[in-house]
Write an enzyme that holds these catalytic residues in place. Sequence first.
Site, mmCIF file in Angstrom:
data_model
loop_
_atom_site.group_PDB
_atom_site.id
_atom_site.type_symbol
_atom_site.label_atom_id
_atom_site.label_comp_id
_atom_site.label_asym_id
_atom_site.label_seq_id
_atom_site.Cartn_x
_atom_site.Cartn_y
_atom_site.Cartn_z
ATOM 1 N N ARG A 76 -10.056 0.353 8.344
ATOM 2 C CA ARG A 76 -9.653 -1.028 8.609
ATOM 3 C C ARG A 76 -10.747 -1.784 9.354
ATOM 4 O O ARG A 76 -10.556 -2.941 9.688
ATOM 5 C CB ARG A 76 -8.376 -1.044 9.452
ATOM 6 C CG ARG A 76 -7.093 -1.098 8.606
ATOM 7 C CD ARG A 76 -5.927 -0.804 9.532
ATOM 8 N NE ARG A 76 -4.740 -1.525 9.226
ATOM 9 C CZ ARG A 76 -3.591 -0.939 8.846
ATOM 10 N NH1 ARG A 76 -3.525 0.363 8.673
ATOM 11 N NH2 ARG A 76 -2.530 -1.650 8.630
ATOM 12 N N LYS A 102 0.828 -1.215 0.000
ATOM 13 C CA LYS A 102 0.000 0.000 0.000
ATOM 14 C C LYS A 102 0.860 1.262 0.000
ATOM 15 O O LYS A 102 0.636 2.168 -0.797
ATOM 16 C CB LYS A 102 -0.938 0.016 1.222
ATOM 17 C CG LYS A 102 -1.929 -1.139 1.253
ATOM 18 C CD LYS A 102 -2.972 -0.986 2.345
ATOM 19 C CE LYS A 102 -2.436 -1.001 3.753
ATOM 20 N NZ LYS A 102 -1.817 -2.281 4.177
ATOM 21 N N ARG A 146 11.151 -2.418 10.933
ATOM 22 C CA ARG A 146 10.099 -1.947 11.833
ATOM 23 C C ARG A 146 9.886 -2.923 12.984
ATOM 24 O O ARG A 146 9.847 -4.129 12.756
ATOM 25 C CB ARG A 146 8.788 -1.780 11.050
ATOM 26 C CG ARG A 146 8.478 -0.339 10.701
ATOM 27 C CD ARG A 146 7.310 -0.200 9.782
ATOM 28 N NE ARG A 146 6.052 -0.739 10.305
ATOM 29 C CZ ARG A 146 4.881 -0.593 9.687
ATOM 30 N NH1 ARG A 146 4.811 0.079 8.538
ATOM 31 N NH2 ARG A 146 3.787 -1.107 10.190
ATOM 32 N N ARG A 168 11.703 -6.857 5.331
ATOM 33 C CA ARG A 168 11.431 -5.463 4.934
ATOM 34 C C ARG A 168 12.251 -4.488 5.764
ATOM 35 O O ARG A 168 12.404 -4.637 6.969
ATOM 36 C CB ARG A 168 9.939 -5.167 5.103
ATOM 37 C CG ARG A 168 9.582 -3.745 4.711
ATOM 38 C CD ARG A 168 8.105 -3.590 4.562
ATOM 39 N NE ARG A 168 7.430 -3.422 5.844
ATOM 40 C CZ ARG A 168 6.182 -2.960 5.949
ATOM 41 N NH1 ARG A 168 5.487 -2.657 4.872
ATOM 42 N NH2 ARG A 168 5.623 -2.831 7.138
#
Length: 244
Positions: free
Chosen positions: A102, A27, A174, A141
């Site tokens: 969401r 996204k 993260r 990531r």
Amino acid sequence: MNTSSNHSPDGRPAPVALLFGAPGSGKGTHADKLCRQFQLVHISTGDLFRVNLNHHTDLGRLAQIYLDSGELVPDEVTIAMLRGRLLELEPDEAIILDGFPRTLPQAAALDELMKESGRRISAVLYLNVSDAEIVSRLADRLICRACHRPANRAFRPPKVTGICDTCGAELHHRTDDNPAAVKTRLKSYHAQTKPLIQHYQNREILHEINGEIGPEGVNAAANAILAKDFARIPQIAAPQPANR
Ligand code: AMP
């Protein structure tokens, strides 16, 4: 909310696109690309929470426990934060929303916010990516601390280890990309967020895109959908050789 004029120059309420999909479905990456192709303001609720967290605001302190564990922040908190961000915009600015709504109550609140600000949801882009692919993407990531663009240790390694190719700032993994938090995030995605697919399908504004066909393919599909309703950023023509 600035409602002095609640329509875009063509007389229609300003369009809003929603980017919908599981965590790690792309996204943020695609919102960023689409913002460079169309005149859009990118609003990511995850980024708004992280800015508050980094600035140690009351909202950041409240959100931290949810972000760390991978749970959704309560609806009323998230909706109030989004409303505050919308208040800062001019009524004719087109928006791409990344990570909101969401839950079904958030979708209902968004409809109210759209009315209040004279906007309309034009398209919902659903990036469909399997759970197995999500788990593998998030394990490796890396996110830039400055420009928030992602890299991936396995699929898209940075040219210099630990450094963002785009802006040269530090990349980090993260904290909520750890396996336990990813499991929780996928669980709440399936339980609370996925019902929105049917909700927007019923309104005939949902566009499903296979999120595993590679970034160019996904961008081409999303670009073609937004082209129907959103203003493109004019491309600067390459300089022509001077006539002699
Ligand atoms: P993201 O950057 O979109 O993956 O979001 C990171 C985290 O922020 C999520 O795991 C949630 O804890 C929180 N968050 C972001 N958007 C929402 C939302 N619309 N509703 C509730 N929590 C959210």
